[in-house]
Design a protein around this motif. Structure first.
Motif, mmCIF file in Angstrom:
data_model
loop_
_atom_site.group_PDB
_atom_site.id
_atom_site.type_symbol
_atom_site.label_atom_id
_atom_site.label_comp_id
_atom_site.label_asym_id
_atom_site.label_seq_id
_atom_site.Cartn_x
_atom_site.Cartn_y
_atom_site.Cartn_z
ATOM 1 N N ARG A 1 0.852 -1.194 0.000
ATOM 2 C CA ARG A 1 0.000 0.000 0.000
ATOM 3 C C ARG A 1 0.891 1.248 0.000
ATOM 4 O O ARG A 1 1.913 1.283 0.676
ATOM 5 N N ARG A 2 0.491 2.257 -0.776
ATOM 6 C CA ARG A 2 1.187 3.539 -0.680
ATOM 7 C C ARG A 2 1.079 4.035 0.764
ATOM 8 O O ARG A 2 0.078 3.800 1.436
ATOM 9 N N ASN A 3 2.075 4.740 1.227
ATOM 10 C CA ASN A 3 2.082 5.219 2.614
ATOM 11 C C ASN A 3 0.851 6.044 2.973
ATOM 12 O O ASN A 3 0.403 6.036 4.113
ATOM 13 N N ASP A 4 0.282 6.751 2.005
ATOM 14 C CA ASP A 4 -0.869 7.624 2.280
ATOM 15 C C ASP A 4 -2.210 7.011 1.867
ATOM 16 O O ASP A 4 -3.233 7.682 1.909
ATOM 17 N N ASP A 5 -2.216 5.745 1.478
ATOM 18 C CA ASP A 5 -3.436 5.077 0.993
ATOM 19 C C ASP A 5 -4.195 4.484 2.187
ATOM 20 O O ASP A 5 -3.708 3.586 2.850
ATOM 21 N N ARG A 6 -5.384 4.988 2.429
ATOM 22 C CA ARG A 6 -6.181 4.521 3.564
ATOM 23 C C ARG A 6 -7.451 3.797 3.127
ATOM 24 O O ARG A 6 -8.380 3.617 3.899
ATOM 25 N N ARG A 7 -7.507 3.386 1.870
ATOM 26 C CA ARG A 7 -8.681 2.654 1.392
ATOM 27 C C ARG A 7 -8.728 1.273 2.035
ATOM 28 O O ARG A 7 -7.691 0.731 2.429
ATOM 29 N N PRO A 8 -9.910 0.679 2.127
ATOM 30 C CA PRO A 8 -10.016 -0.668 2.696
ATOM 31 C C PRO A 8 -9.182 -1.682 1.905
ATOM 32 O O PRO A 8 -9.045 -1.555 0.678
ATOM 33 N N ALA A 9 -8.658 -2.673 2.609
ATOM 34 C CA ALA A 9 -7.827 -3.700 1.978
ATOM 35 C C ALA A 9 -8.551 -4.374 0.826
ATOM 36 O O ALA A 9 -7.945 -4.686 -0.199
ATOM 37 N N ARG A 10 -9.842 -4.593 0.972
ATOM 38 C CA ARG A 10 -10.564 -5.294 -0.099
ATOM 39 C C ARG A 10 -10.574 -4.497 -1.393
ATOM 40 O O ARG A 10 -10.619 -5.063 -2.469
ATOM 41 N N ARG A 11 -10.505 -3.182 -1.314
ATOM 42 C CA ARG A 11 -10.448 -2.362 -2.532
ATOM 43 C C ARG A 11 -9.045 -2.346 -3.118
ATOM 44 O O ARG A 11 -8.869 -2.533 -4.321
ATOM 45 N N THR A 12 -8.053 -2.097 -2.282
ATOM 46 C CA THR A 12 -6.683 -1.994 -2.796
ATOM 47 C C THR A 12 -6.202 -3.335 -3.350
ATOM 48 O O THR A 12 -5.587 -3.388 -4.410
ATOM 49 N N LYS A 13 -6.519 -4.420 -2.656
ATOM 50 C CA LYS A 13 -6.038 -5.731 -3.103
ATOM 51 C C LYS A 13 -6.754 -6.188 -4.367
ATOM 52 O O LYS A 13 -6.123 -6.736 -5.277
ATOM 53 N N LEU A 14 -8.058 -5.960 -4.450
ATOM 54 C CA LEU A 14 -8.797 -6.375 -5.639
ATOM 55 C C LEU A 14 -8.330 -5.585 -6.866
ATOM 56 O O LEU A 14 -8.214 -6.135 -7.968
#
Length: 163
Positions: free
Chosen positions: A95-108
């Motif tokens: 994850r980018r250091n400033d990325d706070r999106r839920p894991a399910r969004r970033t991973k998908l």
């Protein structure tokens, strides 16, 4: 031997899939959460035997890729941990250091990007929401249910987009 660019991918999460985070959960149970200490303690994570066995088995037929919600600032510690425990080399998506999106969004998002050019044979992850969304998107999933669950970690993954 198959060319590495055509081998299917086996995608593995790290925390509570390959690395046991139980010893550092206390940093997420305090208010405010101590993210610095939580991630600083990651190099001391013991490996999880079930996850390690599965990644080693998968590496026989697949190229192993690691997909973690850990922030990019943890890359060096993460690479050192993988090497110290004899895990297969592979690309590590963080994850980018400033990325706070839920894991399910970033991973998908990353899984879909990988699947555009390669077969994703399996995703191995402990996060039920990540697993559900990946299955809905057509990916084969193995739920890593071999580590003790943590309510604080679940909130961190989904509510705060931290890991």
């Amino acid at each position: 031997m198959t060319d590495s660019n055509t081998r299917p991918l086996a995608v593995f999460d790290l925390d509570n899939t390959l690395a046991d985070t139980a010893h550092r959960q206390r940093f997420l149970e305090s208010k405010p959460r101590d993210w610095g200490a939580f991630f600083a303690a990651a190099p001391q994570d013991p490996p999880i035997a079930e996850g390690v066995a599965l990644v080693l088995e998968s590496a026989r037929e697949c190229e192993v890729v690691y997909l973690t919600g850990r922030p990019e600032r943890c890359r060096r510690d993460t690479l050192d941990w993988l090497a110290a425990h004899g895990l297969p080399e592979g690309r590590v998506y963080m994850r980018r250091n400033d990325d706070r999106r839920p894991a399910r969004r970033t991973k998908l998002e990353i899984l879909r990007r990988l699947a555009r050019t390669r077969e994703v044979r399996v995703l191995v992850d402990d996060d039920e929401l990540v697993c559900e969304d990946a299955e809905r998107a057509g990916f084969t999933v193995v739920r890593a249910r071999w580590a003790a669950g943590s309510a604080a970690l679940k909130v961190a993954q989904e509510g705060e987009g931290r890991t």
